[in-house]
Design an enzyme around this catalytic site. Structure first.
Site, short mmCIF file in Angstrom:
data_model
loop_
_atom_site.label_atom_id
_atom_site.label_comp_id
_atom_site.label_asym_id
_atom_site.label_seq_id
_atom_site.Cartn_x
_atom_site.Cartn_y
_atom_site.Cartn_z
N HIS A 231 -27.06 42.05 -24.50
CA HIS A 231 -26.55 40.75 -24.04
C HIS A 231 -26.28 39.84 -25.24
O HIS A 231 -25.20 39.22 -25.34
CB HIS A 231 -27.59 40.13 -23.09
CG HIS A 231 -27.34 38.70 -22.75
ND1 HIS A 231 -26.90 38.29 -21.51
CD2 HIS A 231 -27.52 37.56 -23.48
CE1 HIS A 231 -26.79 36.97 -21.49
NE2 HIS A 231 -27.16 36.50 -22.67
N GLU A 232 -27.23 39.74 -26.15
CA GLU A 232 -27.09 38.85 -27.30
C GLU A 232 -25.99 39.31 -28.25
O GLU A 232 -25.23 38.50 -28.80
CB GLU A 232 -28.42 38.71 -28.04
CG GLU A 232 -29.54 38.07 -27.22
CD GLU A 232 -29.18 36.69 -26.71
OE1 GLU A 232 -28.37 36.00 -27.38
OE2 GLU A 232 -29.67 36.30 -25.65
N GLU B 61 -22.81 33.13 -20.17
CA GLU B 61 -24.01 33.92 -19.91
C GLU B 61 -23.71 35.03 -18.92
O GLU B 61 -24.20 36.17 -19.08
CB GLU B 61 -25.14 33.02 -19.40
CG GLU B 61 -25.68 32.04 -20.42
CD GLU B 61 -26.19 32.73 -21.68
OE1 GLU B 61 -26.74 33.84 -21.58
OE2 GLU B 61 -26.04 32.15 -22.77
#
Length: 304
Positions: free
Chosen positions: A140-141, A216
């Protein structure tokens, strides 16, 4: 930078639109200041200085604020091993790796470009997640870095900071420390500038929050697609969100300025205005999207 993360055209379009709208607000803001202030040099210097500091030192500011340190592979072999595997899978340069010694279970990516990028995790997160869940969070990051939305958020957020600084500058220097050159006229001028600054801050706040929530979701989608295991990311989200609610309120408040960077926001269990205007979508919205991705991946996998 081309990677194996899927290009997200909707994210790119939203980032472009947000920066464009913020640019219009910024131009109007400076134009109003130039029109109403007799001396606007200080305002321009403040705006330029804040942008330069945020752009060039965003990674250092974020790491210093979280008391994080860059770690080498021999110091954190498990963490570096996961990052190495993900970067190889994504065909992207490896960012620097940092660790923040705090029980707050979270992670974030920062840096103005791929050369200055840093991915940071807390000791609280590493203690709570197994290797598969840690991999899902880091995927994700890393997608934030690949999609360059970290840089866009850094630039976009500076307008609100400038508006806030102008409000304080006018309030303290004119109302309390400055000369009353024209009596009521000066007072009305200060009130006008503060009102304009407040409106600009509110507009930039809402635009950045909307972009942050979408980015996000985009990072969840990209990370889950890269690892091919959306359910593991869902498990990490559920676990970390539940544990976040048990973190002392004082610690959550200390970390809240970094919410726009975090994997999951530092908010408590009770609904509040902070959750209504959150930097992140709700947990249920993120889980629902991951369930859809899981179904899509299962349908795309050929039967033996």
């Amino acid at each position: 930078m081309r990677t194996r993360f899927r290009p997200d055209r909707r994210l790119t379009a939203r980032m472009t639109l947000t920066v464009f709208l913020l640019g219009l607000v910024y131009v109007a803001f400076i134009a109003i200041l130039v029109a109403v202030l007799r001396s606007w040099v200080a305002i321009v210097l403040i705006a330029g200085g804040v942008l330069a500091v945020q752009y060039w030192f965003s990674d250092r500011i974020a790491l210093a604020g979280m008391h994080a340190r860059i770690v080498e592979p021999q110091q954190q072999p498990r963490l570096h091993g996961v990052v190495d595997r993900l970067c190889a899978a994504a065909d992207m340069p490896k960012p620097r790796v940092a660790v923040a010694d705090t029980d707050l279970p979270n992670a974030f990516a920062t840096g103005r470009n791929t050369e200055r990028a840093v991915v940071c995790v807390t000791t609280g997160l590493m203690r709570r997640l197994d290797t598969g869940e840690l991999e899902a969070v880091l995927a994700h990051e890393l997608s934030h870095i690949a999609h360059r939305d970290v840089t866009v958020m850094t630039i976009a957020s500076f307008l609100g900071v400038v508006a806030g600084l102008v409000t304080r500058f006018m309030f303290y220097s004119q109302m309390f420390g400055g000369r009353r050159r024209d009596g009521d006229q000066t007072y009305l001028l200060v009130v006008l500038v503060m009102a304009v600054s407040a409106v600009v801050y509110a507009l930039s706040f809402l635009l950045i929050r909307a972009l942050s929530r979408y980015r996000e979701l985009a990072a969840d989608r990209a990370g889950a697609t890269l690892t091919g295991r959306p359910s593991v990311l869902a498990s990490a989200l559920t676990k970390l969100t539940g544990d976040m609610a048990r973190i002392p309120t004082r610690d959550l408040r200390t970390a809240q300025p970094f919410n726009a960077l975090f994997f999951t926001p530092a908010v408590g269990a009770r609904p509040s205005l902070a959750t209504l205007l959150s930097t992140h979508p709700s947990l249920q919205q993120r889980l629902d999207q991951l369930a859809v991705i899981s179904t899509e991946l299962a349908e795309a996998t050929p039967e033996p």
